[in-house]
Design an enzyme around this catalytic site. Structure first.
Site, mmCIF file in Angstrom:
data_model
loop_
_atom_site.group_PDB
_atom_site.id
_atom_site.type_symbol
_atom_site.label_atom_id
_atom_site.label_comp_id
_atom_site.label_asym_id
_atom_site.label_seq_id
_atom_site.Cartn_x
_atom_site.Cartn_y
_atom_site.Cartn_z
ATOM 1 N N GLU A 18 41.682 59.117 60.244
ATOM 2 C CA GLU A 18 42.872 58.272 60.143
ATOM 3 C C GLU A 18 42.544 56.834 60.537
ATOM 4 O O GLU A 18 43.034 55.876 59.913
ATOM 5 C CB GLU A 18 43.987 58.829 61.024
ATOM 6 C CG GLU A 18 44.586 60.122 60.498
ATOM 7 C CD GLU A 18 45.611 60.732 61.428
ATOM 8 O OE1 GLU A 18 46.362 61.618 60.986
ATOM 9 O OE2 GLU A 18 45.665 60.326 62.609
ATOM 10 N N ASP A 58 47.524 57.005 60.251
ATOM 11 C CA ASP A 58 48.419 58.136 60.057
ATOM 12 C C ASP A 58 49.575 57.749 59.141
ATOM 13 O O ASP A 58 49.978 58.515 58.255
ATOM 14 C CB ASP A 58 48.939 58.607 61.413
ATOM 15 C CG ASP A 58 49.952 59.729 61.297
ATOM 16 O OD1 ASP A 58 49.571 60.825 60.853
ATOM 17 O OD2 ASP A 58 51.128 59.500 61.641
#
Length: 228
Positions: free
Chosen positions: A121, A49
């Site tokens: 991610e 992320d």
């Protein structure tokens, strides 16, 4: 560690061959399949992320050198939100290689937006750890492709846009009411209503409260714009 034929094929779709294949194996392992001898992808998701965020922030600054923070922020949010990440995951058929527990698999986990968004991610973090930031950056920009340059200059999620619509007219922020919840605990379905204090209301149904709220907000905003 040797990768399965499925993961080798996924490497081709991803466009990165891992020197440390165990990172890819971890990145596609959901928490429902973790064990004492098998790490899940949650820590990688946390890292990925941040890697994605840095790449997108840098790309947007480079793309529009005169943009203000207020202009950049909604574009950034549009590029890193779960919906976009899940779309990229579908683009490379990440769902096909996810390692899921039985209950998650039976509930359609390979197609769940939140799960796909989290998993891409984790894959990005695996690439970063395997080959460094520049390699991860190049891969991210390739996967996101035209999404970066074509991101709407006023890109906002539906809830934010609806709240701004209400505030511009001196109204209180919209409220979100859970109308119903159906399905088993492992695969709930929520119906949420978005409401304004003036009485306008629209509903939407989705597999998570967040998705249902966003959809309800979008439905209400569309109705308000059409009646304007």
């Amino acid at each position: 560690m040797k990768l399965s034929a499925e993961l080798k094929s996924f490497q081709d779709r991803l466009g990165h061959t891992f020197k440390r294949p165990e990172l890819l194996a971890q990145a596609v392992t959901h928490a429902s399949m973790s064990s004492a001898n098998r790490d899940d992808n949650q820590r990688l998701e946390f890292l990925g992320d941040r890697v994605l965020g840095l790449v997108m922030a840098e790309a947007l600054l480079k793309l529009d050198t005169g943009a203000t923070e207020g202009q950049l922020a909604p574009r950034f949010n549009a590029l890193v939100r779960k919906e976009t990440c899940a779309d990229v995951a579908r683009q490379i058929d990440l769902g096909a290689v996810l390692r899921l527990g039985r209950s998650e698999m039976l509930s359609g986990g390979r197609r769940k937006q939140a799960l796909l968004g989290d998993s891409i991610e984790a894959v990005l973090a695996a690439v970063y750890l395997d080959a460094g930031f520049e390699t991860a950056k190049t891969l991210i920009l390739r996967l996101w492709g035209d999404r970066v340059k074509n991101v709407d200059e006023d890109a906002r999620d539906a809830k934010t846009a609806l709240q701004e619509w209400a505030q511009a007219r001196g109204l209180q922020p919209p409220s979100y009411v859970e109308v119903s919840r159906a399905g088993p605990d492992h695969a709930p379905v929520f119906t949420i209503a978005a409401e304004l204090e003036t009485g306008e209301r629209r509903e939407a149904t989705a597999g998570s409260k967040r998705q249902a709220e966003q959809a309800a907000a979008g439905n209400l905003l569309s109705a308000l714009e059409q009646s304007a």
